[in-house]
Design a protein around this motif. Structure first.
Motif, mmCIF file in Angstrom:
data_model
loop_
_atom_site.group_PDB
_atom_site.id
_atom_site.type_symbol
_atom_site.label_atom_id
_atom_site.label_comp_id
_atom_site.label_asym_id
_atom_site.label_seq_id
_atom_site.Cartn_x
_atom_site.Cartn_y
_atom_site.Cartn_z
ATOM 1 N N SER A 740 11.862 9.943 -41.982
ATOM 2 C CA SER A 740 11.263 8.622 -42.160
ATOM 3 C C SER A 740 12.286 7.520 -41.922
ATOM 4 N N GLU A 741 13.492 7.755 -42.439
ATOM 5 C CA GLU A 741 14.554 6.746 -42.254
ATOM 6 C C GLU A 741 14.940 6.603 -40.785
ATOM 7 N N GLN A 742 14.776 7.690 -40.033
ATOM 8 C CA GLN A 742 15.095 7.638 -38.610
ATOM 9 C C GLN A 742 13.985 6.998 -37.789
ATOM 10 N N GLY A 743 12.895 6.653 -38.462
ATOM 11 C CA GLY A 743 11.798 5.988 -37.768
ATOM 12 C C GLY A 743 10.800 6.927 -37.143
ATOM 13 N N LEU A 744 10.843 8.215 -37.513
ATOM 14 C CA LEU A 744 9.894 9.178 -36.970
ATOM 15 C C LEU A 744 8.552 9.080 -37.686
ATOM 16 N N LYS A 745 7.462 9.281 -36.961
ATOM 17 C CA LYS A 745 6.135 9.311 -37.569
ATOM 18 C C LYS A 745 5.937 10.644 -38.279
ATOM 19 N N PRO A 746 5.090 10.695 -39.328
ATOM 20 C CA PRO A 746 4.944 11.927 -40.120
ATOM 21 C C PRO A 746 4.592 13.158 -39.302
ATOM 22 N N GLY A 747 3.715 13.023 -38.304
ATOM 23 C CA GLY A 747 3.280 14.193 -37.541
ATOM 24 C C GLY A 747 4.096 14.453 -36.295
ATOM 25 N N GLN A 748 5.098 13.648 -36.065
ATOM 26 C CA GLN A 748 5.879 13.753 -34.829
ATOM 27 C C GLN A 748 6.832 14.953 -34.879
ATOM 28 N N LYS A 749 6.817 15.770 -33.841
ATOM 29 C CA LYS A 749 7.683 16.935 -33.803
ATOM 30 C C LYS A 749 8.989 16.608 -33.087
ATOM 31 N N VAL A 750 10.086 17.127 -33.635
ATOM 32 C CA VAL A 750 11.397 16.962 -33.013
ATOM 33 C C VAL A 750 12.143 18.291 -33.114
ATOM 34 N N ALA A 751 13.043 18.500 -32.177
ATOM 35 C CA ALA A 751 13.846 19.718 -32.198
ATOM 36 C C ALA A 751 14.921 19.603 -33.270
ATOM 37 N N GLY A 752 15.202 20.710 -33.919
ATOM 38 C CA GLY A 752 16.199 20.666 -34.982
ATOM 39 C C GLY A 752 16.788 22.030 -35.256
ATOM 40 N N LYS A 753 18.010 22.013 -35.776
ATOM 41 C CA LYS A 753 18.673 23.238 -36.202
ATOM 42 C C LYS A 753 18.950 23.171 -37.698
ATOM 43 N N LYS A 814 15.997 -3.286 -33.179
ATOM 44 C CA LYS A 814 15.535 -4.655 -33.422
ATOM 45 C C LYS A 814 14.955 -4.796 -34.824
ATOM 46 N N ARG A 815 14.159 -3.779 -35.239
ATOM 47 C CA ARG A 815 13.572 -3.814 -36.586
ATOM 48 C C ARG A 815 14.640 -3.754 -37.663
ATOM 49 N N LEU A 816 15.617 -2.888 -37.458
ATOM 50 C CA LEU A 816 16.684 -2.744 -38.449
ATOM 51 C C LEU A 816 17.548 -3.997 -38.531
ATOM 52 N N GLU A 817 17.813 -4.617 -37.390
ATOM 53 C CA GLU A 817 18.625 -5.846 -37.387
ATOM 54 C C GLU A 817 17.904 -6.986 -38.109
ATOM 55 N N LYS A 818 16.578 -7.017 -37.988
ATOM 56 C CA LYS A 818 15.796 -8.019 -38.717
ATOM 57 C C LYS A 818 15.871 -7.780 -40.220
ATOM 58 N N ASP A 819 15.755 -6.505 -40.603
ATOM 59 C CA ASP A 819 15.868 -6.168 -42.028
ATOM 60 C C ASP A 819 17.265 -6.462 -42.546
ATOM 61 N N ALA A 863 24.136 -1.603 -46.838
ATOM 62 C CA ALA A 863 24.862 -0.359 -46.559
ATOM 63 C C ALA A 863 23.960 0.661 -45.880
ATOM 64 N N ARG A 864 22.715 0.771 -46.399
ATOM 65 C CA ARG A 864 21.781 1.743 -45.832
ATOM 66 C C ARG A 864 21.422 1.394 -44.396
ATOM 67 N N ILE A 865 21.145 0.111 -44.134
ATOM 68 C CA ILE A 865 20.728 -0.305 -42.789
ATOM 69 C C ILE A 865 21.875 -0.150 -41.796
ATOM 70 N N ASN A 866 23.091 -0.498 -42.203
ATOM 71 C CA ASN A 866 24.251 -0.325 -41.313
ATOM 72 C C ASN A 866 24.463 1.137 -40.968
ATOM 73 N N GLU A 867 24.248 1.985 -41.961
ATOM 74 C CA GLU A 867 24.375 3.423 -41.707
ATOM 75 C C GLU A 867 23.337 3.886 -40.689
ATOM 76 N N ARG A 868 22.120 3.385 -40.817
ATOM 77 C CA ARG A 868 21.062 3.734 -39.865
ATOM 78 C C ARG A 868 21.370 3.222 -38.467
ATOM 79 N N LEU A 869 21.887 1.990 -38.397
ATOM 80 C CA LEU A 869 22.231 1.425 -37.092
ATOM 81 C C LEU A 869 23.321 2.246 -36.419
ATOM 82 N N ALA A 870 24.288 2.671 -37.222
ATOM 83 C CA ALA A 870 25.386 3.460 -36.655
ATOM 84 C C ALA A 870 24.908 4.819 -36.167
ATOM 85 N N ALA A 871 23.865 5.341 -36.824
ATOM 86 C CA ALA A 871 23.378 6.669 -36.462
ATOM 87 C C ALA A 871 22.456 6.653 -35.251
ATOM 88 N N LEU A 872 21.979 5.455 -34.835
ATOM 89 C CA LEU A 872 21.064 5.392 -33.697
ATOM 90 C C LEU A 872 21.771 5.792 -32.398
#
Length: 875
Positions: A740-753, A814-819, A863-872
């Motif tokens: 959710s924090e990464q901006g993924l929709k609930p039903g959206q599938k992504v590859a992961g290990k 853009k959304r994160l920078e606004k927040d 702090a949370r938003i900066n962390e998210r921006l850095a992880a993008l």
């Protein structure tokens, strides 16, 4: 959590639960099959509840609906546990309410009861009862009440009338019923005495008038809200230790406007700190004054008739009491007797609960029950544990009543009710007649005109309904009753009376083993529901909108012993959502072959998830049993809700999908069937209609009404399985949060290990974690663009995600920078205020604390938003 897959279904289970299409037919089937009819010859242990009899004039309100839901839950569970259950219904004749209803009908025709005469009027009331009475009984069927309709009673049917006459005669002969002049509550409009329960008290605007009696050093000032009653004063009372009035005690003072001289007496009832410390004494028009008058041999001077019209000689004679009040104050003012006037003066005023007329305390010749001895027995039955009150803290209120009870006025000046079985002869004879006695005949004999207080007959309800005074099979089998469920507001008015009568008539055997006292229904703002306030909720409206089950579940989920319940539409909608969740869960399980046709596999052949859900279910059975035994219905419902929605639907069903896909079909089907079978049994007392429909589809059984109640195995819990599933739940929850924090929709599938699962004992749970969190297997092009580490008791699990192409990086940045800008602005504003010494010196401590909290929140957000921006990922 994903929605349950309901694309496939069994043919006999519709896609949606539609209560209106099922409830009436299902209820009638239960009745026709005799499930609710008690067998007096059964060797099963008895479980008895007598329904608190609703008024024949009544209709179902939310208080009824809650109490009936409680009683139905209790009786359904006991029936499933193998008891011979009798839930006995009936109605109360409701003397004053019913008489008023019929009189209103007559008034529309321009008639009064006196135009018809007593005999014809009573005939008219019986006709009205047959035509309009008992509407509430049909509404009880709508709610699902599992009542033995073959034993329905009415407080004025032949058998109960015989019981009333029998106990009156017995108590009369034992010296417990007598006639005397006392102060009673009198309704000038209904023209009858009222019990305390028939009086509603409200805070009304009035006036407090201080009046000077006498002159000079011999004068004394009293205050009153009812100036008109001064015409009936026969003394002024002061406290014997009040030094201000020592010189006046034993003297007389002139009563203004009347020319009469009245004594000044000393009585400890007077509070010297209240007002002037002197009170006027009107023995014929005030209960406390009557007691003072008795102690000092004061005359009782009645100055009003039954219509509350002044009868005292003088210029005020013939005035209504409310007309006389200002007239008397004006006359006193003209004589210079008014020392002070305070208006408005808010004070408690009693009103007739039937017509809202202000009641008048009045000296009257009435019939009374001497309660001292029988009240002591009622007190002892609770103190020695024969009867237990739930919640325990309300036992003190019960003792406050039983230990300080005054004699009870049982006569009413009505025509509808049990007429007092006393005859008067021409030579002054007084004869009390029992049901088998011969009625005196001959010239000059007449029966007492009064009828008995409705509470007198309803006080006999636990045993009169079972056939007393005859020694019936029902009485032997089903008395004492098991539980009385009723509101705490009638603890004195009904519960205490039943205890007194039951112990007296049944040789010291208590009328019930347990008394469960529920609270009152209030609106969502905590205000008591009433028609006049317009905040009442009709339970039939809720049943139309949400179904009977959702209505019942809402009420039971708020039924904490002794606590009031605030209701709202949101609560009912939530209960409806719960029934929908249960319906869909069962359809999913059935579509995937859930069965009860084969036994559960051996424990060693079950997965950790299987063992965990079965152990949790076993604990649930024990928990629900414990809460039922202590009448904690809200906790019963919360436990069932939590297990069904959270543990079973949100976790196990999702894991079951994976297990079935992996080939563990039969074992998973058996576990699904076993869990649903047990849960539906446990839920049946609260929500009988939907559980019956689902259970019969699942099991093919006859009916849940007569199915066996689940029993806990008492086995040890598999701690390793529990630890695995708790680890799975935490891991899945953290991955979802991270997604959710990464901006993924609930039903959206992504590859992961998922790395490190083997080190923490979760290897077997990785497929379920992937399914629960929409993680696909990584392909050759897998690129780690986001990483999460989840700490578990045995170590950490690392989760790597490939978000390339999964999110719109530009839009998300853009959304994160606004927040971030909003959070930085909030931090600047709060920091500026907290850095301002002048502001800190003037601002209250709670205001400063709130700003400090806002500042801390802003810092955390940044702090949370900066962390998210850095992880993008890079654009």
């Amino acid at each position: 959590m994903t929605e349950l897959d309901t694309a496939t279904q069994r043919p006999d289970l519709p896609a949606a639960w539609t209560p209106a299409e099922v409830e009436a037919e299902l209820y009638q089937r239960w009745v026709d099959r005799g499930y609710f009819t008690a067998d007096v010859h059964s060797d099963k242990p008895p479980f008895t509840i007598v329904l608190p009899p609703p008024n024949v004039t009544g209709s179902l309100h939310m208080g009824h609906a809650m109490n009936h839901s409680v009683m139905d839950a209790l009786t359904r569970r006991r029936r499933m546990q193998g008891y011979e259950v009798l839930w006995l219904p009936g109605m109360d004749h409701a003397g004053i309410a019913t008489q008023n209803a019929v009189e209103r009908d007559l008034a529309k025709q321009g008639l009064s009861r006196h135009d018809l005469g007593r005999e014809k009027f009573v005939e008219r009331v019986w006709e009205w009862k047959e035509e309009y009475g008992g509407k509430i009984l049909g509404q009880m069927k709508r709610l699902g009440d599992g009542i033995d309709w073959s034993r329905e009673r009415f407080t004025m049917d032949e058998g109960l009338s015989r019981a009333v006459q029998t106990i009156f005669k017995k108590m009369y002969d034992d010296g417990l019923i007598y006639q005397a002049e006392r102060i009673i509550n009198w309704c000038p409009r209904c023209q009858t005495a009222l019990s305390d329960v028939e009086v509603d008290h409200s805070e009304d605007d009035g006036e407090l008038v201080s009046i000077r009696y006498g002159d000079g050093d011999a004068s004394i000032v009293v205050a009153t809200t009812r100036a008109e009653t001064m015409l009936g004063d026969t003394a002024v009372a002061v406290h014997p230790d009040d030094e201000r009035y020592q010189h006046l005690i034993g003297t007389e003072v002139e009563l203004p406007l009347t020319g009469r001289r009245i004594p000044i007496v000393a009585d400890t009832h007077v509070d010297p700190k209240f007002g002037t410390g002197a009170v006027k004494v009107t023995p014929a028009h005030d209960p406390n004054d009557f007691e003072i008058g008795q102690r000092h041999n004061l005359p009782n001077l009645t100055i009003m008739d039954g219509r509350a019209t002044i009868t005292a000689h003088g210029p005020f004679e013939g005035l209504d009491r409310f007309e006389a009040r200002p007239a008397i104050v004006a006359a006193l003012r003209a004589e210079g007797r008014i020392v002070a006037e305070k208006r408005p003066y808010v004070h408690a005023v009693g009103h007739c609960s039937r017509c809202d007329t202000v009641i008048e305390p009045r000296l009257s010749l009435q019939w009374w029950v001497k309660v001292e001895g029988i009240a002591a027995k009622a007190s002892a039955a609770v103190r020695d544990g024969r009867t237990t009150i739930h919640p325990q803290e309300l036992a003190k209120r019960y003792f406050d009543w039983t230990d300080n009870l005054h004699d009870w006025c049982i006569s009413r000046q009505l025509w509808w009710g049990h007429r007092i079985p006393v005859w008067y002869g021409p030579a002054g004879e007084v004869v009390c007649v029992g049901p088998d006695d011969e009625i005196p005949t001959g010239e000059g004999w007449r029966q007492d005109e009064d009828v008995l207080d409705t509470w007198f007959s309803s006080g006999l309800w636990p045993f009169s309904t079972l056939g007393w005074p005859d020694s019936t099979e029902d009485l032997k089998k089903f008395y004492p009753t098991s539980v009385l469920s009723t509101g705490y507001d009638i603890l004195f008015f009904w519960v205490v009376r039943m205890m007194m009568f039951g112990l007296y008539a049944m040789d010291d055997v208590q009328p019930f083993d347990h008394v469960y006292l529920h609270g009152l229904i209030r609106d969502q703002h905590g205000k008591k529901m009433s028609k006049t306030k317009g905040n009442g909720i009709d339970p039939l409206d809720w049943m139309d909108a949400y179904g009977a089950d959702a209505t019942r579940f809402t009420l039971l989920r708020g039924a904490n012993p002794g606590s009031d319940l605030a209701l709202s539409e949101e609560r009912a909608a939530g209960s409806r959502n719960f029934t929908t969740k249960l319906w869909n869960a069962t359809r999913f399980a059935l579509a995937n072959g859930a069965t009860v046709d084969r036994p559960l596999p051996p424990r060693e052949e079950l997965t950790a998830a299987d063992r965990w859900i079965l152990d949790t279910l076993d604990q649930l059975v024990s928990t629900v049993d414990g809460y039922f035994e202590t009448f904690q219905f809200a906790k019963v419902c919360d436990a069932l809700y939590s297990f069904t929605w959270d543990e079973f639907c949100d976790w196990y069903l999702e894991i079951a999908k994976v297990q079935i896909a992996d080939g563990r079909v039969e074992a998973t089907q058996s576990v699904l069937g076993h869990v649903l079978d047990t849960v539906l049994r446990l839920l049946h007392p609260a929500i009988p209609f939907i559980t019956e429909t689902l259970w019969t589809s699942l099991t093919g059984g006859e009916s849940l009404v007569v199915a066996e109640w689940p029993k806990a195995s008492g086995g040890e819990r598999d701690l390793e399985a529990a630890a695995q599933i708790e680890g799975l739940k935490k891991l899945a929850t953290e991955i979802r949060r991270f997604r959710s924090e990464q901006g993924l929709k609930p039903g959206q599938k992504v590859a992961g290990k998922v790395r490190g699962a083997c080190c923490v004992g979760l290897t077997d749970q990785v497929p379920a974690v992937r399914s629960l969190t929409r993680l696909t297997e990584p392909g050759d092009e897998f690129t780690v663009s986001a990483t999460l580490e989840v700490g578990l008791p045995k170590g950490a699990v690392k989760v790597e995600l490939d978000l390339s192409g999964a999110i719109d990086v530009v839009a998300e940045r853009k959304r994160l920078e606004k927040d971030l800008a909003a959070a930085q602005k909030e931090l600047a504003q709060t920091s500026g205020k907290l850095g301002n010494a002048g502001f800190l010196a003037k601002a209250p401590a709670d205001v400063v604390a709130k700003i400090e909290e806002r500042k801390a929140t802003a810092e955390a957000d940044i702090a949370r938003i900066n962390e998210r921006l850095a992880a993008l990922p890079e654009k």
